[in-house]
Write an enzyme that holds these catalytic residues in place. Structure first.
Site, PDB file in Angstrom:
ATOM      1  N   ASP A 106       1.334  -1.055   0.358  1.00  0.00           N
ATOM      2  CA  ASP A 106       0.210   0.094   0.216  1.00  0.00           C
ATOM      3  C   ASP A 106       0.863   1.226  -0.747  1.00  0.00           C
ATOM      4  OD1 ASP A 106      -1.656  -1.654   0.384  1.00  0.00           O
ATOM      5  OD2 ASP A 106      -2.277  -0.920   2.475  1.00  0.00           O
TER       6      ASP A 106
HETATM    7  N1  URA Z   1      -1.277  -6.017   2.933  1.00  0.00           N
HETATM    8  C1  URA Z   1      -1.478  -4.675   3.675  1.00  0.00           C
HETATM    9  O1  URA Z   1      -2.753  -4.599   4.369  1.00  0.00           O
HETATM   10  N2  URA Z   1      -0.669  -3.583   3.160  1.00  0.00           N
HETATM   11  C2  URA Z   1      -0.062  -3.816   2.701  1.00  0.00           C
HETATM   12  O2  URA Z   1       0.605  -3.452   1.941  1.00  0.00           O
HETATM   13  C3  URA Z   1       0.613  -5.112   2.627  1.00  0.00           C
HETATM   14  C4  URA Z   1      -0.019  -6.036   2.771  1.00  0.00           C
END
Ligand code: URA
Length: 240
Positions: A106
């Site tokens: 993310d």
């Molecule tokens: N899980 C998440 O919630 N965000 C990420 O960036 C990676 C795994």
């Protein structure tokens, strides 16, 4: 391996741009099998010919693999009209290599992100069938307990219908806020955040710290990258 232009072969290492290769060749510093080559458009097979640049023997790789220590604020995409992508953290000569992130973090997630142009190995590393663990460090609001660890191990069913495969939850510290390690073999959208939120512990901070047996290199400052070593690439291959 098929023959390719000399400047393309050398530039694909990411060490020199094509323009620099041309200049080095002009000065007689690019050699192929012991002969100075001044015409960089000449074609050679990098698997057969020994290429040296400025006295250094080239270690040619068909594919490029980088480890990036991703900072928050960058999208795991190759291009995106909505903001900076992780490719913006690379120098110009590496951006020409058609690299892409191996899976997504993310925008606000930090840590280990591999970048490559090896589509087959990247795909295999991400496939849940291959059982490659991804480990995340998370700091959450709320107190997590051993019961949450058991629920993760059994596989959570989220309210939105997502049936998660069994996952690891290790408690590092618990209190008003908790620190945990989460181990997943799949990578659904916002999965770690959704799983922890489902246990009443919304994520405050998330960092990927390991992929397979490759830990995040702590010597890499946030926002910088390095090439994977031959041994590291071989280890990734051995996982799939
Ligand atoms: N899980 C998440 O919630 N965000 C990420 O960036 C990676 C795994």
């Amino acid at each position: 391996m098929e023959k390719q232009r000399l400047d393309k072969i050398i530039a694909s290492t990411g060490r020199w741009s094509r323009r620099e290769v041309k200049e080095l060749a002009r000065r007689g510093l690019v050699m192929v099998d012991g002969l100075a080559i001044r015409g960089v458009e000449e074609k050679f097979d990098p698997a057969v010919s020994e290429i040296t640049v400025n006295g250094e023997t080239l270690c040619y790789r068909r594919y490029t693999w980088l480890m990036l220590n991703k900072p928050a604020g960058y999208l795991s995409a190759t291009e995106d009209g909505r903001g900076k992508t992780v490719l913006d953290l690379l120098p110009q000569e590496l951006r020409r290599l058609e690299l892409f992130p191996v899976g997504r973090l993310d925008k606000d997630t930090e840590g280990l992100l591999l970048l490559t142009n090896d589509g087959v190995l990247a795909h295999n590393l991400l496939s849940p069938k291959r059982h490659v663990d991804k480990v995340y460090y998370a700091r959450t609001a709320g107190r997590l307990t051993e019961e949450d660890c058991r629920a993760f191990a059994q596989g959570l069913l989220l309210n939105d219908g997502l049936a998660c495969r069994p996952a690891g939850l290790e408690l590092l510290s618990v209190g008003e806020e908790s620190e945990v390690l989460v181990t997943l073999r799949e990578g659904k959208f916002h999965q770690v955040k959704r799983m922890l939120a489902a246990r009443g512990a919304p994520v405050l901070y998330l960092e990927r710290v390991q992929m397979g047996n490759l830990p995040l290199d702590r010597a890499l400052p946030r926002g910088s990258f390095r090439f994977l070593t031959e041994e590291e690439i071989a280890e990734l291959r051995s996982l799939v």
